[in-house]
Design a protein around this motif. Structure first.
Motif, PDB file in Angstrom:
ATOM      1  N   GLU A 393       0.834  -1.190   0.000  1.00 35.19           N
ATOM      2  CA  GLU A 393       0.000   0.000   0.000  1.00 35.19           C
ATOM      3  C   GLU A 393       0.877   1.252   0.000  1.00 35.19           C
ATOM      4  O   GLU A 393       2.067   1.202   0.325  1.00 35.19           O
ATOM      5  N   ARG A 394       0.264   2.376  -0.318  1.00 37.22           N
ATOM      6  CA  ARG A 394       1.003   3.639  -0.388  1.00 37.22           C
ATOM      7  C   ARG A 394       1.615   3.956   0.981  1.00 37.22           C
ATOM      8  O   ARG A 394       0.961   3.839   2.025  1.00 37.22           O
ATOM      9  N   GLY A 395       2.873   4.305   0.981  1.00 33.55           N
ATOM     10  CA  GLY A 395       3.546   4.686   2.218  1.00 33.55           C
ATOM     11  C   GLY A 395       4.324   3.540   2.865  1.00 33.55           C
ATOM     12  O   GLY A 395       5.113   3.761   3.782  1.00 33.55           O
ATOM     13  N   GLU A 396       4.082   2.292   2.434  1.00 35.38           N
ATOM     14  CA  GLU A 396       4.796   1.162   3.014  1.00 35.38           C
ATOM     15  C   GLU A 396       6.191   1.036   2.409  1.00 35.38           C
ATOM     16  O   GLU A 396       6.408   1.329   1.228  1.00 35.38           O
ATOM     17  N   THR A 397       7.126   0.571   3.228  1.00 38.78           N
ATOM     18  CA  THR A 397       8.481   0.312   2.768  1.00 38.78           C
ATOM     19  C   THR A 397       8.827  -1.142   3.038  1.00 38.78           C
ATOM     20  O   THR A 397       8.122  -1.845   3.782  1.00 38.78           O
ATOM     21  N   ARG A 424       6.839  -0.422  -4.902  1.00 38.27           N
ATOM     22  CA  ARG A 424       5.828   0.546  -5.315  1.00 38.27           C
ATOM     23  C   ARG A 424       4.437   0.094  -4.863  1.00 38.27           C
ATOM     24  O   ARG A 424       4.179  -1.098  -4.684  1.00 38.27           O
ATOM     25  N   ALA A 425       3.558   1.026  -4.678  1.00 39.36           N
ATOM     26  CA  ALA A 425       2.180   0.736  -4.273  1.00 39.36           C
ATOM     27  C   ALA A 425       1.504  -0.142  -5.328  1.00 39.36           C
ATOM     28  O   ALA A 425       1.657   0.085  -6.526  1.00 39.36           O
TER      29      ALA A 425
END
Length: 437
Positions: A393-397, A424-425
């Motif tokens: 998801e967006r923001g995850e590393t 990438r998301a």
């Protein structure tokens, strides 16, 4: 007077022993590893068996015996038996000839009457006894911080339909045989399992024939099963009793099996948990066996608990908790093993259910979901289902995902062939299960 009485006794005893035995029926049960020929006889019979070559034949001479009707002929797919013929011998005796497809070994024995059959003379034909499991290296497990394996294996579930052949098991009030309904249910369960990616079913018994209890375990070990499930239908003198139950091996059964393995380890090439016992001293072998049995029993209880939850949704559960018993088919020391009593075939209502294909599908589906739930939580490493998928998801590393699943970032990179830390998301990555940092 005494002389007359003695003569009468001699005449009476001679007439009893000279009484002609009739062969009322001949039944043939062909299995993949053997063929069983059963002669239903009116009483104990003196017999002699010998084999002949060119062509291969097994000849059985029965003393003071006659054949009541024509013999049943084997099916074309029978691996050992080509045909059966008979004829009178010495006026009073009966000779039966088994025409064979190959040279065989055999066992012949008589059985006393039971609740299903009268006296029987049984002949088992086979190449050799079912071989012991070959000594081989244990399965390779995924090591920490290694490269992703090129090929992951399926989880293997051995499904054993109880009874079979001349052993019908319990018989319902309407004449339904346990051996028939449990085989159908086992086949349904195998279909459910084989549809699931990463799981594969092995049927111990595929047709209407009998397999010795010990050989059922051997077959599961030959297939290197991760789980062994034996399917039965219960019976009781009170027809009102109903409901399903799940059993694991009792402590008494485990202890007797451990003693058997330790006593025979010098001649055994079997593996216990991937380790051979034949080159270990008594203390080391005992410790290894105890560890293996303990782990298998704990796993058996876990999978049984999952299955009971599913069975509750199908119908009444006779025993709401996991039961234990010294059943022979549960005695593999390193394969989690359970026995499921799918219901009481002696109960008219449950007999009707077990004979119904729709109900059997519901039952097999409930068992399958229990199995699936267990392996979702306890998947063996190196299997397809031991891997999980994560959609980023967006923001995850990569670091936060690694921390969430308690795996190392390097492990994630190697499993997913990632050259750097960038993700990438919307990207899907595989998470190895049971791999610590």
């Amino acid at each position: 007077m005494r002389f007359i009485l003695l003569n009468c006794l001699i005449f009476f005893s001679t007439s009893v022993f000279a009484k002609t035995v009739t062969v009322d029926n001949v039944r043939v049960w062909a299995a993949p590893d053997s063929t069983r020929v059963v002669f239903d006889v009116s009483g104990p019979v003196k017999h002699k068996l010998f084999s002949l070559n060119k062509p291969h034949r097994a000849v059985i001479d029965l003393k003071n015996a006659t054949l009541k009707k024509n013999t049943t002929q084997p099916k074309a797919l029978d691996k050992y038996l080509k045909g059966i013929r008979s004829g009178a011998r010495n006026k009073n005796d009966l000779r039966i000839v088994l025409d064979l497809k190959k040279q065989i070994k055999y066992k012949i024995f008589q059985l006393q009457p039971n609740k299903h059959y009268g006296h029987r003379l049984v002949i088992d034909l086979f190449d050799t006894e079912i071989r012991q499991v070959k000594k081989e290296a244990p399965r390779k497990e995924i090591k920490k911080d290694t490269q992703r394996p090129t090929k992951l294996r399926d989880v293997i579930i051995a499904i054993d339909a109880g009874h079979g052949g001349d052993d019908p098991g319990a018989i319902g009030p309407s004449g339904t045989y346990e051996k028939d309904v449990v085989l159908k249910l086992a086949k349904n369960l195998a279909k459910d399992i084989n549809k699931e990616r990463g799981m594969r079913a092995v049927l111990i018994r595929k047709g209407d024939y009998y397999i010795k209890l010990r050989n059922r375990i051997v077959k599961a070990r030959e297939h290197r099963a991760d789980l062994f499930i034996s399917i039965h239908a219960d019976a009781f003198r009170d027809p009102k009793v109903r409901g399903s139950s799940v059993y694991v091996l009792s402590k008494k059964g485990a202890s007797s099996e451990a003693a058997k393995w330790l006593a025979e380890k010098e001649n055994s090439s079997d593996l216990v948990g991937g380790v051979s016992l034949d080159d270990k001293d008594d203390l080391v072998a005992s410790v290894l066996l105890d560890l293996s049995q303990t782990a298998s029993l704990e796993a058996s209880i876990d999978v049984s608990t999952h299955i009971i939850k599913g069975l509750r949704k199908v119908g009444k559960v006779h025993k709401r908790s996991v039961q234990s018993a010294p059943f022979a088919v549960l005695k593999s020391p390193d394969i989690p093993s359970i026995l499921i009593e799918t219901g009481f075939i002696s109960n008219p209502a449950e007999e009707k259910k077990l004979a119904d294909s729709k109900y059997r599908k519901k039952m097999s589906n409930a068992i399958f979901h229990g199995i699936k739930g267990y392996f979702r939580d306890f998947a063996p490493e190196g299997t397809l289902i031991s891997l999980r998928k994560h959609i980023i998801e967006r923001g995850e590393t990569l670091s936060t995902i690694a921390q969430q699943y308690r795996v190392s970032p390097n492990m994630l990179k190697k499993y997913n062939s990632l050259k750097g830390d960038f993700v990438r998301a919307g990207q899907t990555i595989i998470i190895p299960r049971n791999s610590g940092t």
